[in-house]
Design a protein around this motif. Structure first.
Motif, PDB file in Angstrom:
ATOM      1  N   ASP A  37       0.885  -1.157   0.000  1.00 41.74           N
ATOM      2  CA  ASP A  37       0.000   0.000   0.000  1.00 41.74           C
ATOM      3  C   ASP A  37       0.928   1.213   0.000  1.00 41.74           C
ATOM      4  O   ASP A  37       1.329   1.708   1.048  1.00 41.74           O
ATOM      5  CB  ASP A  37      -0.888  -0.037   1.239  1.00 41.74           C
ATOM      6  N   TYR A  38       1.306   1.675  -1.204  1.00 38.20           N
ATOM      7  CA  TYR A  38       2.424   2.614  -1.322  1.00 38.20           C
ATOM      8  C   TYR A  38       1.999   4.031  -1.704  1.00 38.20           C
ATOM      9  O   TYR A  38       2.837   4.867  -2.047  1.00 38.20           O
ATOM     10  CB  TYR A  38       3.472   2.088  -2.305  1.00 38.20           C
ATOM     11  N   GLY A  39       0.697   4.294  -1.625  1.00 36.75           N
ATOM     12  CA  GLY A  39       0.212   5.610  -2.009  1.00 36.75           C
ATOM     13  C   GLY A  39      -0.256   5.661  -3.449  1.00 36.75           C
ATOM     14  O   GLY A  39      -0.359   6.739  -4.036  1.00 36.75           O
ATOM     15  N   GLN A  40      -0.555   4.486  -4.021  1.00 35.59           N
ATOM     16  CA  GLN A  40      -1.032   4.420  -5.395  1.00 35.59           C
ATOM     17  C   GLN A  40      -2.431   5.041  -5.523  1.00 35.59           C
ATOM     18  O   GLN A  40      -3.107   5.283  -4.537  1.00 35.59           O
ATOM     19  CB  GLN A  40      -1.035   2.978  -5.912  1.00 35.59           C
ATOM     20  N   ARG A  41      -2.847   5.293  -6.753  1.00 36.76           N
ATOM     21  CA  ARG A  41      -4.084   6.014  -7.017  1.00 36.76           C
ATOM     22  C   ARG A  41      -5.325   5.322  -6.447  1.00 36.76           C
ATOM     23  O   ARG A  41      -6.303   5.983  -6.117  1.00 36.76           O
ATOM     24  CB  ARG A  41      -4.281   6.186  -8.533  1.00 36.76           C
ATOM     25  N   HIS A  42      -5.323   4.031  -6.404  1.00 41.03           N
ATOM     26  CA  HIS A  42      -6.522   3.326  -5.932  1.00 41.03           C
ATOM     27  C   HIS A  42      -6.133   2.094  -5.115  1.00 41.03           C
ATOM     28  O   HIS A  42      -5.016   1.585  -5.233  1.00 41.03           O
ATOM     29  CB  HIS A  42      -7.414   2.917  -7.110  1.00 41.03           C
ATOM     30  N   ARG A  43      -7.075   1.638  -4.296  1.00 40.56           N
ATOM     31  CA  ARG A  43      -6.847   0.458  -3.463  1.00 40.56           C
ATOM     32  C   ARG A  43      -7.465  -0.800  -4.080  1.00 40.56           C
ATOM     33  O   ARG A  43      -7.337  -1.888  -3.511  1.00 40.56           O
ATOM     34  CB  ARG A  43      -7.436   0.681  -2.070  1.00 40.56           C
ATOM     35  N   ALA A  44      -8.112  -0.657  -5.215  1.00 36.47           N
ATOM     36  CA  ALA A  44      -8.783  -1.815  -5.822  1.00 36.47           C
ATOM     37  C   ALA A  44      -7.796  -2.933  -6.111  1.00 36.47           C
ATOM     38  O   ALA A  44      -8.135  -4.121  -5.995  1.00 36.47           O
ATOM     39  CB  ALA A  44      -9.506  -1.390  -7.100  1.00 36.47           C
ATOM     40  N   GLU A  45      -6.555  -2.566  -6.475  1.00 39.08           N
ATOM     41  CA  GLU A  45      -5.575  -3.609  -6.764  1.00 39.08           C
ATOM     42  C   GLU A  45      -5.177  -4.373  -5.503  1.00 39.08           C
ATOM     43  O   GLU A  45      -4.840  -5.561  -5.579  1.00 39.08           O
ATOM     44  CB  GLU A  45      -4.349  -3.026  -7.458  1.00 39.08           C
ATOM     45  N   LEU A  46      -5.222  -3.718  -4.345  1.00 41.87           N
ATOM     46  CA  LEU A  46      -4.911  -4.414  -3.098  1.00 41.87           C
ATOM     47  C   LEU A  46      -6.013  -5.412  -2.753  1.00 41.87           C
ATOM     48  O   LEU A  46      -5.736  -6.512  -2.271  1.00 41.87           O
ATOM     49  CB  LEU A  46      -4.722  -3.415  -1.962  1.00 41.87           C
ATOM     50  N   ASP A  47      -7.264  -5.029  -3.001  1.00 44.58           N
ATOM     51  CA  ASP A  47      -8.372  -5.962  -2.798  1.00 44.58           C
ATOM     52  C   ASP A  47      -8.227  -7.152  -3.743  1.00 44.58           C
ATOM     53  O   ASP A  47      -8.462  -8.305  -3.362  1.00 44.58           O
ATOM     54  CB  ASP A  47      -9.710  -5.265  -3.037  1.00 44.58           C
TER      55      ASP A  47
END
Length: 225
Positions: A37-47
């Motif tokens: 979780d590196y400050g990317q534009r969205h969290r959808a990829e983490l889900d």
């Protein structure tokens, strides 16, 4: 721990890294997946990464928080830089300074703790040849550094940095994943996906993903907004 060989795998939640997990599992490894979780534009990829890790049987899935948006310099971490929606020459605006070096360094630390000798990264030199940290010579150099900089390396228990997707086309990656049972509907590749993981269909990542499914002659399960 089991005597079965262990591997740490960088897992973004996208098509390439999901395929990578399936390939590593098929080689007989116990898979430990690592996302950031590196400050990317969205969290959808983490889900998506969490879904992929669960569905493909990762022994453990870890998410580490970073603050790469604190230095910015990339369309993926700086909201003032727009995500390009047309192919570009040279190093793209979506290059994140030092990202793979930071990610691999943390994967190296976890691998040493786990007594895992193999670290896998899903870089691809054919589709992403604009990124300097996706080149074969970069991977080779990091492996040399890893074995100089660690207790395990100094004591003769060296690490391997493996990038089996490096010279595959996107179509080849899709075919390999389908053959290994990857559910690509669970993955998110878009640089600017919405909160539910729907893709823009315009960025480089979306374009390459769509071309991969088309060239593989496999139905594309990507959801678009």
């Amino acid at each position: 721990m089991s005597d079965q060989k262990r591997a740490v795998i960088l897992l973004s939640g996208g098509l390439d890294s999901a395929t990578l997990v399936a390939m590593v599992r098929a080689e007989g490894y116990r898979c430990y997946t690592l996302s950031f979780d590196y400050g990317q534009r969205h969290r959808a990829e983490l889900d998506a990464a969490a879904r992929v890790a669960r569905d493909l049987g990762a022994v453990e899935h870890k998410v580490i928080g970073l603050n790469l948006n604190g230095i910015g310099g990339s369309a993926l971490t700086d909201s003032s830089i727009g995500v390009p929606e047309a192919p570009s020459e040279g190093i793209p605006l979506t290059y994140v300074p030092a990202r793979n070096t930071v990610f691999l360094s943390l994967a190296l630390g976890w691998a040493e703790v786990l007594n895992a000798r193999d670290i896998f990264i899903g870089v691809n030199a054919l589709d992403y040849n604009g990124y300097p940290d996706c080149r074969p010579e970069y991977i080779e150099s990091f492996e040399r550094m890893a074995n100089l900089a660690t207790k395990a390396g100094v004591e003769g228990q060296g690490f391997r940095i493996r990038a089996p997707l490096q010279n595959l086309s996107k179509a080849d990656i899709v075919k390999a994943g389908v053959g290994l049972g990857v559910d690509y509907a669970q993955t998110v590749s878009c640089y600017q996906a919405d909160d539910s993981g729907r893709a823009c269909g315009k960025c480089d990542a979306c374009r390459l993903r769509a071309e991969g499914f088309k060239n593989a002659d496999i139905a594309d399960p990507t959801r678009y907004f």
